[in-house]
Scaffold this active site. Sequence first.
Site, mmCIF file in Angstrom:
data_model
loop_
_atom_site.group_PDB
_atom_site.id
_atom_site.type_symbol
_atom_site.label_atom_id
_atom_site.label_comp_id
_atom_site.label_asym_id
_atom_site.label_seq_id
_atom_site.Cartn_x
_atom_site.Cartn_y
_atom_site.Cartn_z
ATOM 1 N N ASP A 33 -9.048 -27.613 58.337
ATOM 2 C CA ASP A 33 -7.813 -27.819 57.565
ATOM 3 C C ASP A 33 -8.085 -28.185 56.109
ATOM 4 O OD1 ASP A 33 -8.777 -30.359 57.820
ATOM 5 O OD2 ASP A 33 -7.063 -31.171 58.909
ATOM 6 N N GLY A 34 -9.361 -28.249 55.721
ATOM 7 C CA GLY A 34 -9.698 -28.518 54.322
ATOM 8 C C GLY A 34 -10.137 -29.949 54.053
ATOM 9 N N GLU A 35 -9.930 -30.852 55.012
ATOM 10 C CA GLU A 35 -10.341 -32.240 54.786
ATOM 11 C C GLU A 35 -11.863 -32.325 54.671
ATOM 12 O OE1 GLU A 35 -8.796 -34.686 57.905
ATOM 13 O OE2 GLU A 35 -6.736 -34.571 57.152
ATOM 14 N N ARG A 89 -8.829 -39.742 31.421
ATOM 15 C CA ARG A 89 -8.039 -39.393 30.230
ATOM 16 C C ARG A 89 -6.552 -39.648 30.447
ATOM 17 N NH1 ARG A 89 -10.428 -33.611 28.949
ATOM 18 N NH2 ARG A 89 -10.764 -33.709 31.196
ATOM 19 N N GLN A 90 -6.163 -39.854 31.709
ATOM 20 C CA GLN A 90 -4.771 -40.240 32.003
ATOM 21 C C GLN A 90 -4.784 -41.762 32.185
ATOM 22 O OE1 GLN A 90 -2.149 -37.974 32.274
ATOM 23 N NE2 GLN A 90 -0.619 -39.546 32.742
ATOM 24 N N HIS A 122 -13.904 -42.387 28.959
ATOM 25 C CA HIS A 122 -13.152 -41.917 27.787
ATOM 26 C C HIS A 122 -12.619 -43.096 26.968
ATOM 27 C CE1 HIS A 122 -11.054 -39.185 25.265
ATOM 28 N NE2 HIS A 122 -9.886 -39.701 25.563
ATOM 29 N N ASP A 160 -13.634 -35.973 16.204
ATOM 30 C CA ASP A 160 -12.511 -36.824 15.778
ATOM 31 C C ASP A 160 -13.049 -38.232 15.545
ATOM 32 O OD1 ASP A 160 -12.533 -38.245 18.277
ATOM 33 O OD2 ASP A 160 -11.314 -36.661 19.163
ATOM 34 N N LYS A 184 -8.770 -34.574 13.747
ATOM 35 C CA LYS A 184 -8.333 -33.614 14.775
ATOM 36 C C LYS A 184 -6.897 -33.893 15.215
ATOM 37 C CE LYS A 184 -9.340 -33.422 19.616
ATOM 38 N NZ LYS A 184 -10.316 -33.570 20.673
ATOM 39 N N ASP A 210 -19.723 -35.479 21.066
ATOM 40 C CA ASP A 210 -18.451 -35.909 21.653
ATOM 41 C C ASP A 210 -18.734 -36.487 23.040
ATOM 42 O OD1 ASP A 210 -15.737 -36.371 21.775
ATOM 43 O OD2 ASP A 210 -15.152 -34.265 21.777
HETATM 44 C C1 R5P Z 1 -10.736 -36.156 23.484
HETATM 45 O O1 R5P Z 1 -10.324 -37.180 22.950
HETATM 46 C C2 R5P Z 1 -12.116 -36.059 24.016
HETATM 47 O O2 R5P Z 1 -12.980 -36.916 23.341
HETATM 48 C C3 R5P Z 1 -12.655 -34.643 23.939
HETATM 49 O O3 R5P Z 1 -12.728 -34.262 22.589
HETATM 50 C C4 R5P Z 1 -11.778 -33.687 24.684
HETATM 51 O O4 R5P Z 1 -11.463 -34.176 25.960
HETATM 52 C C5 R5P Z 1 -12.448 -32.343 24.801
HETATM 53 O O5 R5P Z 1 -11.591 -31.476 25.484
HETATM 54 P P1 R5P Z 1 -11.691 -29.918 25.280
HETATM 55 O O6 R5P Z 1 -13.116 -29.519 25.509
HETATM 56 O O7 R5P Z 1 -10.762 -29.358 26.302
HETATM 57 O O8 R5P Z 1 -11.230 -29.609 23.905
#
Ligand code: R5P
Length: 290
Positions: A33-35, A89-90, A122, A160, A184, A210
């Site tokens: 079933d995917g579990e 990231r959320q 993050h 960024d 950015k 990054d």
């Molecule tokens: C954003 O703040 C992160 O530091 C990365 O720059 C970002 O998650 C990269 O995502 P993607 O490769 O989809 O542009």
Amino acid sequence: MIVPGSSSQALASTLATELNEPLAEVTYDRFPDGETLAAVPEFGGDRAIIVATTDTNDTWVELLQLQDAVTEAGATEVITVIPYMGYTRQDRAFKSGHPVSARAMARAISPTTDRVVLINPHEQSVADFFDGHVTICDAAPHLAESLPSGLSEPLFIAPDSSAVELATAVRDTYGTGSTDYFEKTRHSGTDVEMITSDTDVSNRDVVVVDDIIATGVTMSTAVSHLNDGGAARVYIGCIHPLLARGARTKLERAGIEQVIGTDTIEQEVSVVSVAPTVATAINAVDVEMR
Ligand code: R5P
């Protein structure tokens, strides 16, 4: 015992060597079933160090299963190393009705672990979502280890402002070069706008740093700007080489010399191991807690 999640088998093995601990056998099965069913058939000893990147929903469930399995098998101490923690990231509810997914995940794994080790999440504030002791490791300096010596007038640049500390850490370890960052603005998941600084990049070797490459839109946009500006060679360093949705091809098409990633996510570009950093963090907390 070191207990590997299915996405972190190479890193777990390297960490076992670093810490001189046995590597547990783990089986990863799936029901019709995917579990998923992740099990540790012969766990032995008091301490379990689970090493599990949670880049997919399945690997999150596996981690919960491994925590439960070692506890069931008698582990008296569980350390959970999450080299790349998905959903970070959320880290806030961006819209009405949205979950704080990072908090939900941290709450799920907190009851079955004594300590958590994260590598360049993050946002550092994600540590507050856990109940117990959290150590955050910075693997950025190690990205410099794979750069060639003798880069020409090297520039270490972040896509960024929030990643400029990572670029600076790589520069500091490399030993020479200047730092900078782009401004950015993200318009959507696939569209980012970048404003370059006044820094002249012509005929210089540039290293873009990054925390994560997801779809590669951010990095490939940065690389295109640098190549348009006449950069000699463009290297890319990232902690978490997620490389989703054709990111690798986007980077190649933008014109890169090399991608240098760590093994928080095990990819062909994972040429740097975070194992020594994690081992140091585990040993340091051991001393602190004695
Ligand atoms: C954003 O703040 C992160 O530091 C990365 O720059 C970002 O998650 C990269 O995502 P993607 O490769 O989809 O542009």
